[in-house]
Design a protein around this motif. Structure first.
Motif, short mmCIF file in Angstrom:
data_model
loop_
_atom_site.label_atom_id
_atom_site.label_comp_id
_atom_site.label_asym_id
_atom_site.label_seq_id
_atom_site.Cartn_x
_atom_site.Cartn_y
_atom_site.Cartn_z
N ARG A 135 -2.22 0.46 10.09
CA ARG A 135 -1.46 0.74 11.39
C ARG A 135 -0.80 -0.59 11.88
NH1 ARG A 135 -2.77 1.46 17.35
NH2 ARG A 135 -1.42 3.21 17.79
N VAL A 136 0.54 -0.64 12.03
CA VAL A 136 1.20 -1.63 12.39
C VAL A 136 2.00 -1.45 13.93
CG1 VAL A 136 1.21 -2.69 10.15
CG2 VAL A 136 3.30 -1.48 11.07
N LEU A 137 2.50 -2.54 14.47
CA LEU A 137 3.19 -2.12 15.66
C LEU A 137 4.55 -3.21 15.34
CD1 LEU A 137 3.94 -1.96 18.68
CD2 LEU A 137 2.29 -3.63 19.31
N LEU A 138 5.61 -2.45 15.61
CA LEU A 138 6.87 -3.28 15.22
C LEU A 138 7.37 -3.66 16.81
CD1 LEU A 138 6.32 -1.67 12.41
CD2 LEU A 138 8.87 -2.22 12.40
N THR A 139 7.55 -4.89 17.16
CA THR A 139 8.27 -5.12 18.35
C THR A 139 9.69 -5.82 18.24
OG1 THR A 139 7.45 -7.31 18.60
CG2 THR A 139 6.24 -5.42 19.43
N ALA A 140 10.50 -5.63 19.32
CA ALA A 140 11.84 -6.15 18.80
C ALA A 140 12.56 -6.31 20.36
CB ALA A 140 12.80 -5.11 18.20
N MET A 141 13.46 -7.04 20.65
CA MET A 141 14.10 -7.28 21.84
C MET A 141 14.39 -5.99 22.56
SD MET A 141 17.78 -9.50 22.33
CE MET A 141 18.66 -8.16 21.81
N THR A 142 14.96 -5.00 21.87
CA THR A 142 15.06 -3.82 22.59
C THR A 142 14.42 -2.58 21.93
OG1 THR A 142 16.94 -2.96 21.39
CG2 THR A 142 17.51 -4.38 23.48
N ALA A 143 14.24 -1.48 22.68
CA ALA A 143 13.65 -0.38 21.90
C ALA A 143 14.38 0.23 21.05
CB ALA A 143 13.19 0.76 23.25
N GLU A 144 15.71 0.22 21.06
CA GLU A 144 16.69 0.61 20.26
C GLU A 144 16.38 0.12 18.69
OE1 GLU A 144 20.59 0.53 21.48
OE2 GLU A 144 21.37 1.89 19.94
N ASP A 187 -0.65 -6.35 13.24
CA ASP A 187 -1.50 -5.45 12.96
C ASP A 187 -1.97 -4.76 14.19
OD1 ASP A 187 -3.69 -4.55 10.92
OD2 ASP A 187 -5.14 -5.01 12.79
N ALA A 188 -2.33 -3.43 14.03
CA ALA A 188 -2.69 -2.37 15.24
C ALA A 188 -3.79 -1.50 14.89
CB ALA A 188 -1.38 -1.63 15.77
N ALA A 189 -4.47 -1.95 14.12
CA ALA A 189 -5.74 -1.00 13.80
C ALA A 189 -6.33 -0.72 14.99
CB ALA A 189 -6.50 -1.89 12.82
N ILE A 190 -6.80 0.56 15.21
CA ILE A 190 -7.55 1.15 16.49
C ILE A 190 -8.89 0.62 16.07
CG2 ILE A 190 -5.96 3.07 16.63
CD1 ILE A 190 -8.31 4.80 15.42
N PRO A 191 -9.31 0.39 17.77
CA PRO A 191 -10.80 -0.20 17.47
C PRO A 191 -11.91 0.83 17.09
CG PRO A 191 -10.14 0.26 19.86
CD PRO A 191 -8.95 0.61 18.95
N GLY A 192 -12.95 0.57 16.87
CA GLY A 192 -13.96 1.42 16.40
C GLY A 192 -13.96 2.08 14.97
N LYS A 217 -5.30 -5.08 8.73
CA LYS A 217 -6.64 -4.21 8.52
C LYS A 217 -6.29 -2.92 7.90
CE LYS A 217 -9.23 -6.40 12.46
NZ LYS A 217 -7.79 -6.66 13.31
N ILE A 218 -7.36 -2.50 7.07
CA ILE A 218 -7.24 -1.04 6.51
C ILE A 218 -8.39 -0.12 6.87
CG2 ILE A 218 -6.65 0.26 4.34
CD1 ILE A 218 -4.76 -1.74 4.35
N SER A 219 -8.01 0.79 7.65
CA SER A 219 -9.25 1.62 7.73
C SER A 219 -9.56 2.45 6.36
CB SER A 219 -8.88 2.84 8.85
OG SER A 219 -9.72 3.89 8.78
N ILE A 266 0.70 15.14 19.49
CA ILE A 266 0.02 14.03 18.74
C ILE A 266 0.31 12.73 19.33
CG2 ILE A 266 -0.67 15.49 16.62
CD1 ILE A 266 1.20 13.76 14.96
N VAL A 267 1.42 12.47 19.72
CA VAL A 267 1.69 11.47 20.58
C VAL A 267 0.69 10.67 21.37
CG1 VAL A 267 3.50 10.21 21.99
CG2 VAL A 267 4.33 11.83 20.31
N ALA A 268 -0.26 11.68 21.84
CA ALA A 268 -1.14 11.11 22.72
C ALA A 268 -2.39 10.74 22.26
CB ALA A 268 -1.50 12.55 23.60
N VAL A 269 -2.51 10.66 20.62
CA VAL A 269 -3.65 10.07 20.01
C VAL A 269 -3.52 8.99 19.41
CG1 VAL A 269 -5.70 10.89 18.82
CG2 VAL A 269 -4.27 12.73 19.87
N ASP A 270 -3.93 7.85 19.84
CA ASP A 270 -3.34 6.56 19.13
C ASP A 270 -4.19 6.63 17.87
OD1 ASP A 270 -1.93 5.72 20.99
OD2 ASP A 270 -3.33 4.11 21.88
N GLY A 271 -3.59 6.32 16.77
CA GLY A 271 -4.00 6.27 15.47
C GLY A 271 -3.69 7.39 14.29
#
Lengths: 290, 290, 290, 290
Positions: free
Chosen positions: A22-31, A108-113, A163-165, A194-199
């Motif tokens: 799970r990864v997180l892509l960030t940028a200058m704008t949401a678009e 990287d955006a691996a969920i905890p636990g 990280k790979i779960s 399912i947007v409400a469930v991280d991971g």
């Protein structure tokens, strides 16, 4: 508003073990972040029919959720455990593709636990030499080790180690509806849930009609033995997803089933299984909907 | 990635007390809910220049966040305390307009922990007689009293009683940038950030350039006395928002300022005030950004 | 793909004469132009239930279609001929609201070949004095006379004189479907179709369920005399639109009816009329669909 | 609104010959068609860094533009002539992936007036046997030969024979800007402009920063010989596109350059070439902008 009640079959979805990144892509704008996410996660609907990756866009991330305080998008990728090398190789390619989209950074955006293994994809694939002509540098940011590549708009950064779960799983259920309009609206609403469930992410577009399961094809009702399609059902659609653990998947299954059940024209909700012999996980519909 | 650091002025945003109503529009699909929200909250950018309402779209709601398990959108509306009647009358009109969008339901969505007054808009405006020819009925749902109007696609439901926060407030800050591209990108990122704070919405589109404050107009730098515009700043843009309480607003101010500060070409962040004599609230930039 | 064929009733939509103004909002990016368009055209679904304007977003404009080579959005507004003053006054307000959105410019975008009257809204409403403290200037651009207002991000421009088509008309048809999912999908597809006809816009969100026509409400089928709702129809939805001339409306009616007819679960397409005594225009469904 | 004028370098973009296939994906709703298009065209930004395909989303299609009167999306794919087999194989995979998205149909959409070769991908890849277990049938529709696969929601159709333009070409130009916000806004506006030219698509996301051209990286200005980056330029971004013929590409180059030139903070527009020795096509900036 919903005329007749929806029948929930007393059955379960049988699910396999998957390895999930799970990864997180960030940028200058949401678009820009969403553009990069589509690029990163595309053509990845179902490895069973030949795509090189299962992947999906999870949700947008607000700036305060990201290490660099910028808008972002969470994206997940998965493969069966035997194909870890194929998964990593495809992730490496997609990191390189994401480097083209201006201002993008990958964390990287691996969920905890969750039990994970850590892989330094930067070193494993000799990215410095193979991709960046050794012009890259390293920078610590928010407790992470980032590769920094100079680009024409500024810099492209990615976290060297992902990280790979190893406890990932798929998830799915089947919507029986009076027609395609109802089936599509129901599974779209389920996907919103399912947007409400991280991971947990949809696999590809998430709304998946299948050809292979002939007993679920309404127009073949009279041509195949043991058709599963009741009278009055003219359209059948799956929500196909995957997640970093069985816990998050059970939650996502419950939320999405409950959302699908609200749509007019939905007759019943069920799930595919093979008796439970093959998959490690069983998500009983009536249990997860509680 | 961000070249030079952004200067944060040691000043505060002066804000007024507002009365704020927050509703949740749900529908069969997320697309319909967002369509209804645009209809509901439109033409409501700034009551100071003649619109009949201050309103804004807060964020999409996942199905499990809504009383009817359907996709939704949170929308907030505000007015100065003296104009409560005008606020209520405009809300009543917009409820009626929302009745046109298929499958929509409207719930009160006041955030907890805020002082509110409850207004039964259904009774106050005799909506049964004036709007629905007395064909409406009443239904209890999730502990709420809903008006149920039969419509061509099914039913339109709305909660009869809405709560109005009497502790609402506006919020705003000013971005000094080298050009409009930077100013717009910064305030768009800032607007993404407030999505994370329930009870805070952009006022209208949120990105607000103003004409009235001549000392903030770069092209008038040499024509007005006491221009506030430093050298090198060619574009100035406000994020204008409002919220149900000072607590949520302080949080939104902090998150949005931090997001704006990440964008290339942003020179400084400041805020408008009149010495603090008029507004009840003061949001000190450096404090809220901690 | 579409099981049974859709019945097209042998009837016509009865339509009124409207006065229609069409503008083009341009901005630095497509996202800003669309944000301004939502602000400009909001809360304008149907003047019959109290909104001050009928308005709708027509479509995005590519840069080469716009006088300033920037991305844009076409927006139209309408009112009954008796209410021209109300229409103009509301347009003036919305021009002022649009002045808040950074980088926006407003051009007249009346379609060719239509009888129009020209109104200098800038002068009529003394906007220089009432809105801009006489800080505005005038500039010729692409053969147009623009008002130029200095703003914090740069300038706000709008064309001083707008044209009003006096040959405008509304347009509408009714979709009978097995449920709301089908009705919504059909009218959404129909709304996509009118994007192809310059000068025609949805009225508000365009997908309009109504309360007033009791004979079109499925749940009142047994309670009203002369219910129009056949067996098997559980949801009824209108596409409501308006246009600058009868010619463009006839084309839009045809394209949108043909698009609606492709959606599963659509039983029949019909239209409301009052025998043709009131409206000047009659759009016969079977004719316009040819 | 645009302070200083933008310099247009007296140079040309050097472009290669590509083979280009263009398809139209239709679906019950515009949302489904776009979802399928993202799936179909994903992970295809640039074959030069390892993706298996160059592909891009061109634009939405209104129902009356499509053979089945449904909303659609135009998607194009390309490869160098030597890689025709790789192109076809990847298209076959993506057709199979698109079969998962409910209600989707795929039509060939080659633009007229271009030299093409026709390939029956259905036969070439034995799709009936390899993909559909010989459950597919054939149907003539709108003068096309469609493969019809029964699916759970109804049917999946695709045109058996696709045309490949052998006269395709890439196109590109470079924007020099004061910062990333300006560069991104300019190339986004440029990308909006090419929507108007049928047969031209962005390559992947289209906004492409590159690592490989070290002389175009501002931060390496003092470290490389012959840096191309003038003083005051801190961000450089390409629009990368491809098209079915040199004619349409020249038009797209002109429209997009003119759109980019309107954005504040753009200093100059130029293009990459290698003296014209390698590429068959030369797009002179000042000529195409006329």
């Amino acid at each position: 508003m919903k005329g007749s009640p929806v029948e929930i079959y007393d059955t379960f979805a049988e699910a396999w073990t998957l390895e999930v990144s799970r990864v997180l892509l960030t940028a200058m704008t949401a678009e820009l972040a969403m553009g990069a996410a589509h690029q990163f996660a595309g053509a990845a609907g179902s490895s069973m029919i030949g795509s090189r990756l299962n992947a999906g866009i999870e949700r947008a991330a607000a700036p305060h959720e990201t290490p660099d305080n910028r808008p972002g998008v969470f994206v997940s990728m998965a493969h069966v455990p035997d194909s870890r090398e194929a998964l990593l190789k495809e992730i490496e390619l997609r990191v390189a593709l994401a480097s083209l989209v201006p201002t993008v950074t990958i964390f990287d955006a691996a969920i905890p636990g969750v039990t994970t293994v850590s892989i330094n994809i930067h070193d494993k694939f000799a990215m410095s030499k193979e991709r960046w002509a050794e012009k890259d540098t390293e920078r610590a940011a928010a407790g992470r080790v980032m590769c920094v590549v100079p680009t024409t708009t500024g810099e492209f950064l990615y976290e060297k180690t992902l990280k790979i779960s190893v406890d990932g799983t798929d998830g799915h259920f089947v919507c029986f509806a009076v027609n395609a309009a109802s089936a599509v609206a129901a599974i779209l609403a389920a996907k919103e849930a399912i947007v409400a469930v991280d991971g947990v992410a949809p696999m590809g577009y998430g709304l998946e009609q299948v050809f292979r399961e002939l007993d679920y094809i309404p127009s073949l009702r009279t041509q195949v033995e043991d058709s599963k399609i009741p009278e009055g059902v003219e359209s059948v659609l799956n929500l196909l997803m995957f997640g970093a653990s069985a816990d998050v998947m059970a939650k996502a299954m419950g939320l999405s089933l409950n959302a699908a059940a609200q749509v007019p024209g939905v007759v019943a909700l069920t799930a595919m299984n093979f008796g439970g012999q093959f998959g490690k996980h069983k998500y009983h519909l009536r249990e997860v909907m509680q």
